[in-house]
Design a protein around this motif. Structure first.
Motif: not given
Length: 271
Positions: A130-156
């Motif tokens: 259960a703690l491992r799953e919680r840790e994975i969920a925390s990691v996913a939040r960082y990945e989503r943040l960085f994905t949104r940032y990088l996607l905004a750097r692309f030209d359409e």
């Protein structure tokens, strides 16, 4: 009987906690939870047990955490805010990959600030699914943040609709590199130069994505083919049919493959 008017007493309201007080309480609850998990076992420990060990009421616990699984990760919310602040304050010329690498370093700082606690927490997450799953969920939040940032750097439509894929893969690569180094450090009981290891891992990520123009264009500006007489600040243009000189301007840290590609395109596109 004489009537004596009574003055209404002001209602006392709880003062809102400052961010420092909030984090202090979260860490206090987390320390109590980790101690109980280690001594009693995860399954045998209740929220009431954690609150009592921390010297607070049950409702206080739930003002800070939604579950006992969440209690041993007290700093992720604040760290996510700091990582986002790094992205928002990034210089306009910085390579987006470099920016994301600086952002994820906030997570490493969080773990490195208390190595002994981090090591014990790592051991617990290995033992309790259960703690491992919680840790994975925390990691996913960082990945989503960085994905949104990088996607905004692309030209359409810069990559024929594959921009979301490229952004997600790049963000995942940075987070994976960070987590790989972090796990090795934790398995060594928090010993060693983790910052140097992290920088080395990030160099591998940068090299891998150096040829993706939309992700490399800020830190290593694309080569610009300009007329010989044009000033250095002129926008990129290709020489005219009458021109007999082609000048390529590039930074010394621009990838050689990118320099050669741009020169080839400039020569091919000439009338």
């Amino acid at each position: 009987m004489e009537y004596v008017p009574c003055m209404a007493q002001p209602v006392k309201t709880a003062r809102p906690q400052t961010s420092t007080q909030r984090l202090k309480m979260r860490r206090q609850l987390a320390a109590a939870a980790m101690e109980l998990f280690a001594t009693r076992g995860y399954a045998a420990t209740t929220v009431d047990d954690i609150a009592a060990a921390a010297g607070v009421a049950r409702r206080t616990f739930f003002r800070h955490f939604r579950s006992k699984e969440e209690a041993i990760f007290p700093d992720h919310d604040d760290t996510l805010v700091r990582a986002e602040a790094v992205l928002e304050a990034a210089p306009a010329h910085e390579n987006p990959i470099d920016t994301v690498c600086r952002g994820i370093k906030e997570v490493m700082k969080m773990y490195a600030a208390a190595p002994a606690v981090s090591v014990e927490r790592y051991k617990l997450t290995r033992e309790v699914p259960a703690l491992r799953e919680r840790e994975i969920a925390s990691v996913a939040r960082y990945e989503r943040l960085f994905t949104r940032y990088l996607l905004a750097r692309f030209d359409e439509d810069s990559h024929n609709g594959d921009e979301p894929l490229l952004a997600e893969v790049a963000a995942s690569a940075v987070v994976t590199a960070h987590n790989h180094v972090l796990r090795r450090w934790l398995r060594r009981d928090g010993q060693g130069d983790v910052e140097a290891e992290l920088d080395h891992a990030f160099e591998i990520v940068r090299h891998t994505f150096a040829t993706v123009p939309a992700l490399a264009r800020r830190g290593a500006p694309q080569v610009a083919a300009v007329p010989a007489a044009a000033p250095a600040t002129a926008p990129p243009v290709v020489t005219s049919a009458q021109g007999d000189v082609l000048v390529a301007v590039a930074r010394t840290d621009a990838p050689l493959s990118e320099v050669m590609r741009t020169i080839k395109e400039a020569l091919t596109d000439r009338p």
